[in-house]
Scaffold this motif. Structure first.
Motif, PDB file in Angstrom:
ATOM      1  N   LYS A   1      28.843 -31.548  23.275  1.00  0.00           N
ATOM      2  CA  LYS A   1      27.528 -31.732  22.662  1.00  0.00           C
ATOM      3  C   LYS A   1      26.423 -31.857  23.706  1.00  0.00           C
ATOM      4  O   LYS A   1      25.247 -31.638  23.395  1.00  0.00           O
ATOM      5  CB  LYS A   1      27.540 -32.961  21.766  1.00  0.00           C
TER       6      LYS A   1
ATOM      7  N   PHE B   1      28.311 -26.944  15.576  1.00  0.00           N
ATOM      8  CA  PHE B   1      28.097 -26.467  16.935  1.00  0.00           C
ATOM      9  C   PHE B   1      29.428 -26.202  17.631  1.00  0.00           C
ATOM     10  O   PHE B   1      29.631 -25.137  18.234  1.00  0.00           O
ATOM     11  CB  PHE B   1      27.268 -27.487  17.727  1.00  0.00           C
TER      12      PHE B   1
ATOM     13  N   ARG C   1      23.974 -28.879  24.264  1.00  0.00           N
ATOM     14  CA  ARG C   1      22.842 -28.645  23.373  1.00  0.00           C
ATOM     15  C   ARG C   1      21.530 -29.036  24.044  1.00  0.00           C
ATOM     16  O   ARG C   1      20.501 -28.375  23.855  1.00  0.00           O
ATOM     17  CB  ARG C   1      23.019 -29.417  22.070  1.00  0.00           C
TER      18      ARG C   1
ATOM     19  N   SER D   1      23.779 -23.531  14.489  1.00  0.00           N
ATOM     20  CA  SER D   1      24.278 -24.792  13.928  1.00  0.00           C
ATOM     21  C   SER D   1      23.123 -25.658  13.444  1.00  0.00           C
ATOM     22  O   SER D   1      23.298 -26.513  12.569  1.00  0.00           O
ATOM     23  CB  SER D   1      25.097 -25.555  14.979  1.00  0.00           C
ATOM     24  N   ARG D   2      21.922 -25.438  14.003  1.00  0.00           N
ATOM     25  CA  ARG D   2      20.737 -26.194  13.593  1.00  0.00           C
ATOM     26  C   ARG D   2      19.972 -25.515  12.463  1.00  0.00           C
ATOM     27  O   ARG D   2      19.153 -26.141  11.793  1.00  0.00           O
ATOM     28  CB  ARG D   2      19.792 -26.377  14.786  1.00  0.00           C
ATOM     29  N   LYS D   3      20.190 -24.219  12.261  1.00  0.00           N
ATOM     30  CA  LYS D   3      19.406 -23.457  11.302  1.00  0.00           C
ATOM     31  C   LYS D   3      20.206 -23.046  10.070  1.00  0.00           C
ATOM     32  O   LYS D   3      19.860 -22.057   9.409  1.00  0.00           O
ATOM     33  CB  LYS D   3      18.849 -22.203  11.983  1.00  0.00           C
ATOM     34  N   GLU D   4      21.251 -23.808   9.762  1.00  0.00           N
ATOM     35  CA  GLU D   4      22.107 -23.433   8.626  1.00  0.00           C
ATOM     36  C   GLU D   4      21.335 -23.353   7.316  1.00  0.00           C
ATOM     37  O   GLU D   4      21.571 -22.480   6.486  1.00  0.00           O
ATOM     38  CB  GLU D   4      23.268 -24.425   8.498  1.00  0.00           C
TER      39      GLU D   4
ATOM     40  N   ASP E   1      32.093 -30.505  14.324  1.00  0.00           N
ATOM     41  CA  ASP E   1      30.772 -30.160  13.779  1.00  0.00           C
ATOM     42  C   ASP E   1      30.548 -28.651  13.875  1.00  0.00           C
ATOM     43  O   ASP E   1      31.365 -27.921  14.449  1.00  0.00           O
ATOM     44  CB  ASP E   1      29.666 -30.931  14.502  1.00  0.00           C
TER      45      ASP E   1
ATOM     46  N   TYR F   1      24.301 -23.216  19.368  1.00  0.00           N
ATOM     47  CA  TYR F   1      23.311 -24.286  19.223  1.00  0.00           C
ATOM     48  C   TYR F   1      22.271 -23.932  18.161  1.00  0.00           C
ATOM     49  O   TYR F   1      21.988 -24.724  17.254  1.00  0.00           O
ATOM     50  CB  TYR F   1      22.636 -24.527  20.575  1.00  0.00           C
TER      51      TYR F   1
END
Length: 365
Positions: free
Chosen positions: A68, A302, A71, A130-133, A300, A127
């Protein structure tokens, strides 16, 4: 001890044995050429041993550092990658070999920035997506931004020229997209764009077009463009089931170019036969299955996307190399993962494997 119980220990042990096997084969494949060029039979062996030792230390470090953390480093990693890829193209900074400028010299040591790009682009794509799902249905906001960076990286690598690595990076990043919830219409559009783009760049360059035609009909130009592939065929056919024995290859005695780098698989087939080929393919199948399992169990999104990306990138690179050696694919200069001679490739591969092992440590039960 608790740490080693939670990581994928079978993958770690398998990597250690396979990398050791690779070092042994680099020595076997390179000692005639090393003797002629440097008057030192162990020249390439010692260098590969050094890079493997450094790679092992960095693998352990990557295995310990929580994945992590990457990121937070994404902006730095992408900026560093693009600067290095640009420096390769600067006269008197980039180092030219075999009509390609793919290296820069750092303290007298040659380094290939494209190898760094392979892993940093995977980290960046994992990265971002995984943030823009929740925005993945929105092409402009949830899909497009990383593709702009990918297009720039693709163009910089293509200028070296290195179409093989460009395709590998595009495909690996595409696999990360595949494992998101991206709408099929967007995925299909991107796939068609990538295929058309690759075909365009392949057929509009005389150099790359020659690579394609030489693999289709190598016997049409046996003394030039088809020479390497024909000698690869001879090497593989000579090995039979059990091979000629370790160290007994004839083709490495000046007949097969790049015997210890891109075409080391031909020497493995000649010296260890079909059994050696099965050993190599068996390891990659083992790596593929462990990598998919690690991705499925990741804690997770990411970690899941990054594990998928690393797994498919290494296996795809092996597939491209083996396809070229066997004449199923054009020769692209892509090394065989964990086996071919080359410090940049080996070290980055081992770092990637270390990240994959760290993801396995932080898996869900």
């Amino acid at each position: 001890m608790r740490f080693f119980k939670r990581i994928d220990l079978s993958l770690l042990i398998g990597l250690a044995f396979f990398i050791s096997f690779g070092i042994m084969m680099v020595y076997s494949a390179s000692f005639p050429y090393a003797t002629i060029r440097f008057e030192d039979t162990e020249y390439y062996f010692h260098r590969q041993l050094f890079w493997a030792g450094l790679g092992f230390l960095l693998l352990i470090l990557a295995m310990i550092i929580p994945y992590k953390v990457y990121r937070k480093l994404v902006p730095i990693l992408i900026m560093l990658t693009m600067i290095l890829l640009f420096l390769v193209l600067v006269p008197h900074v980039g180092v030219e070999r075999n009509f390609s400028t793919r290296w820069i010299s750092i303290g007298g040591i040659l380094f290939q920035p494209v190898e760094l790009a392979k892993v940093t682009m995977l980290i960046y794509f994992a990265y971002f997506y995984s943030r823009k799902e929740e925005y993945i249905d929105n092409f402009k906001k949830g899909v497009a931004p990383p593709l702009i960076i990918l297009a720039i990286v693709f163009a910089l690598i293509l200028k070296q020229p290195d179409l093989g690595s460009s395709i590998l990076i595009v495909f690996s990043c595409g696999m990360i997209l595949f494992f998101t919830k991206i709408p099929f219409r967007h995925l299909f559009l991107l796939m068609m764009t990538a295929v058309i783009g690759v075909l365009f760049f392949a057929i509009t360059s005389p150099y790359r077009l020659e690579r394609i035609t030489s693999f289709i009909a190598p016997f049409d130009d046996m003394e030039d463009s088809g020479y390497q592939l024909i000698n690869s065929y001879i090497s593989i056919s000579t090995g039979g089931i059990t091979g000629l024995g370790l160290g007994n290859s004839v083709q490495k005695l000046g007949y097969l170019p790049e015997a210890h780098t891109d075409f080391i698989m031909s020497i493995i087939a000649e010296e260890l036969g079909f059994i050696g080929v099965l050993l190599v393919i068996g390891f990659y199948f083992f790596f593929f299955t462990r990598g998919l399992l690690i991705a499925r169990r990741a804690a997770d999104s990411f970690g899941k996307l990054l594990a998928f990306g690393i797994t498919f990138q290494i296996i795809t690179q092996a597939f491209i190399n083996l396809g070229a050696v066997l004449g199923f694919l054009p020769i692209t200069g892509i090394p065989l993962p964990f086996v071919s001679y080359g410090g940049s490739s080996l070290v980055i591969m081992m770092i990637s494997a270390g990240i994959l092992l760290n993801i396995s440590y932080r898996k869900v039960p």
